[in-house]
Design a protein around this motif. Sequence first.
Motif, PDB file in Angstrom:
ATOM      1  N   GLN A  88       0.925  -1.246   0.100  1.00  0.00           N
ATOM      2  CA  GLN A  88       0.427  -0.005  -0.107  1.00  0.00           C
ATOM      3  C   GLN A  88       1.017   1.186  -0.156  1.00  0.00           C
ATOM      4  OE1 GLN A  88      -2.254  -1.058   3.550  1.00  0.00           O
ATOM      5  NE2 GLN A  88      -3.986  -1.569   2.244  1.00  0.00           N
ATOM      6  N   ALA A  89       1.817   1.335   0.863  1.00  0.00           N
ATOM      7  CA  ALA A  89       2.842   2.340   0.650  1.00  0.00           C
ATOM      8  C   ALA A  89       3.634   3.049  -0.351  1.00  0.00           C
ATOM      9  CB  ALA A  89       3.973   2.176   1.620  1.00  0.00           C
ATOM     10  N   PHE A  90       4.093   1.593  -1.361  1.00  0.00           N
ATOM     11  CA  PHE A  90       4.672   1.727  -2.068  1.00  0.00           C
ATOM     12  C   PHE A  90       3.552   2.481  -3.215  1.00  0.00           C
ATOM     13  CE2 PHE A  90       7.928  -0.691  -0.743  1.00  0.00           C
ATOM     14  CZ  PHE A  90       9.179   0.014  -1.361  1.00  0.00           C
ATOM     15  N   ILE A  91       2.190   1.845  -3.308  1.00  0.00           N
ATOM     16  CA  ILE A  91       1.591   1.917  -4.502  1.00  0.00           C
ATOM     17  C   ILE A  91       0.898   3.461  -4.197  1.00  0.00           C
ATOM     18  CG2 ILE A  91      -1.079   2.018  -4.791  1.00  0.00           C
ATOM     19  CD1 ILE A  91      -1.045  -0.923  -4.636  1.00  0.00           C
ATOM     20  N   LYS A 119      16.066   1.626   6.461  1.00  0.00           N
ATOM     21  CA  LYS A 119      16.893   1.506   4.818  1.00  0.00           C
ATOM     22  C   LYS A 119      15.955   2.487   4.122  1.00  0.00           C
ATOM     23  CE  LYS A 119      17.744  -3.282   6.085  1.00  0.00           C
ATOM     24  NZ  LYS A 119      17.241  -4.622   5.476  1.00  0.00           N
ATOM     25  N   PHE A 120      14.342   2.663   3.761  1.00  0.00           N
ATOM     26  CA  PHE A 120      14.192   2.755   2.438  1.00  0.00           C
ATOM     27  C   PHE A 120      14.616   4.414   2.729  1.00  0.00           C
ATOM     28  CE2 PHE A 120      10.505   4.854   0.069  1.00  0.00           C
ATOM     29  CZ  PHE A 120      11.009   4.231  -1.129  1.00  0.00           C
ATOM     30  N   ASP A 121      14.615   4.976   3.988  1.00  0.00           N
ATOM     31  CA  ASP A 121      14.141   6.219   4.890  1.00  0.00           C
ATOM     32  C   ASP A 121      15.985   6.679   4.110  1.00  0.00           C
ATOM     33  OD1 ASP A 121      13.062   8.970   5.615  1.00  0.00           O
ATOM     34  OD2 ASP A 121      14.485   8.783   7.453  1.00  0.00           O
ATOM     35  N   THR A 122      16.762   6.177   4.340  1.00  0.00           N
ATOM     36  CA  THR A 122      18.194   6.387   4.170  1.00  0.00           C
ATOM     37  C   THR A 122      18.939   6.105   2.818  1.00  0.00           C
ATOM     38  OG1 THR A 122      18.687   5.250   6.697  1.00  0.00           O
ATOM     39  CG2 THR A 122      21.036   5.631   4.756  1.00  0.00           C
ATOM     40  N   ILE A 123      17.802   5.646   2.264  1.00  0.00           N
ATOM     41  CA  ILE A 123      17.621   5.849   0.828  1.00  0.00           C
ATOM     42  C   ILE A 123      17.892   7.112   0.156  1.00  0.00           C
ATOM     43  CG2 ILE A 123      17.003   5.033  -2.301  1.00  0.00           C
ATOM     44  CD1 ILE A 123      17.621   1.407  -0.312  1.00  0.00           C
ATOM     45  N   LEU A 124      16.164   7.310   0.520  1.00  0.00           N
ATOM     46  CA  LEU A 124      15.759   8.710   0.222  1.00  0.00           C
ATOM     47  C   LEU A 124      16.782   9.855   0.698  1.00  0.00           C
ATOM     48  CD1 LEU A 124      13.263  10.426  -0.956  1.00  0.00           C
ATOM     49  CD2 LEU A 124      12.092  10.021   1.461  1.00  0.00           C
ATOM     50  N   VAL A 159       5.907  10.427   0.446  1.00  0.00           N
ATOM     51  CA  VAL A 159       4.998  10.072   0.265  1.00  0.00           C
ATOM     52  C   VAL A 159       5.063   8.047   0.985  1.00  0.00           C
ATOM     53  CG1 VAL A 159       3.223   9.172  -0.188  1.00  0.00           C
ATOM     54  CG2 VAL A 159       3.914  11.147  -1.413  1.00  0.00           C
ATOM     55  N   THR A 160       5.221   7.083   0.376  1.00  0.00           N
ATOM     56  CA  THR A 160       5.497   6.056   0.588  1.00  0.00           C
ATOM     57  C   THR A 160       6.461   5.605   1.887  1.00  0.00           C
ATOM     58  OG1 THR A 160       6.222   5.123  -1.810  1.00  0.00           O
ATOM     59  CG2 THR A 160       7.270   3.675   0.238  1.00  0.00           C
ATOM     60  N   THR A 161       7.294   6.915   2.478  1.00  0.00           N
ATOM     61  CA  THR A 161       8.177   6.289   3.463  1.00  0.00           C
ATOM     62  C   THR A 161       6.943   7.023   4.590  1.00  0.00           C
ATOM     63  OG1 THR A 161       9.960   6.913   2.954  1.00  0.00           O
ATOM     64  CG2 THR A 161       9.759   7.415   4.676  1.00  0.00           C
TER      65      THR A 161
END
Length: 176
Positions: free
Chosen positions: A10-13, A93-98, A143-145
């Motif tokens: 859902q977050a990725f969508i 992890k995702f937030d660090t990439i961002l 938005v995904t994060t």
Amino acid sequence: MKNFLKNNKQAFIGGIITTFLIALGVFLLGNISGYEAKKLIATSMQGFNMLCNTIVLASATILALLLTLLGISTGTETKLKKRHYQQVLSIAKFDTILFISALILFQFFNIPITEAENVETSWFKYIYWATLFSSSIISGMMVTTVLMLYRTVANIIAIVGLKKENHQLLDTDGED
């Protein structure tokens, strides 16, 4: 990786929809010449830099707040499954990439390219499109994060705050 995408579907969508909506707006601008692109880059760079700064600040703040979330998670008398901690790790992890992406984009697009005299005018339209598509991608990632973080916070509120005894992340039998 497959579980990461499945668990955060859902977050990725939400992030993909945001990216495509912004990219669609960019696409509707149509084809521009190199000279027009050079003028548009000069006027839009302040907004792009502000977007990158905001995302860098927000993602750093989210990383710091994840430590608070972990403190709440471990400080409660209820035992949580490993899946909860994997969710928090995924967000980190995702937030660090961002964070790194926004910082690199900020540095890259902070070069005063419109002041350079040896850059051909035709290159400016490619730089302009790269700027617009980059901003749509990092906006979608933000938005995904936030949606991933919302899901995790909602789970903690249900378990710790509302004392929901049959929550999927509650470890009642010593399971993982």
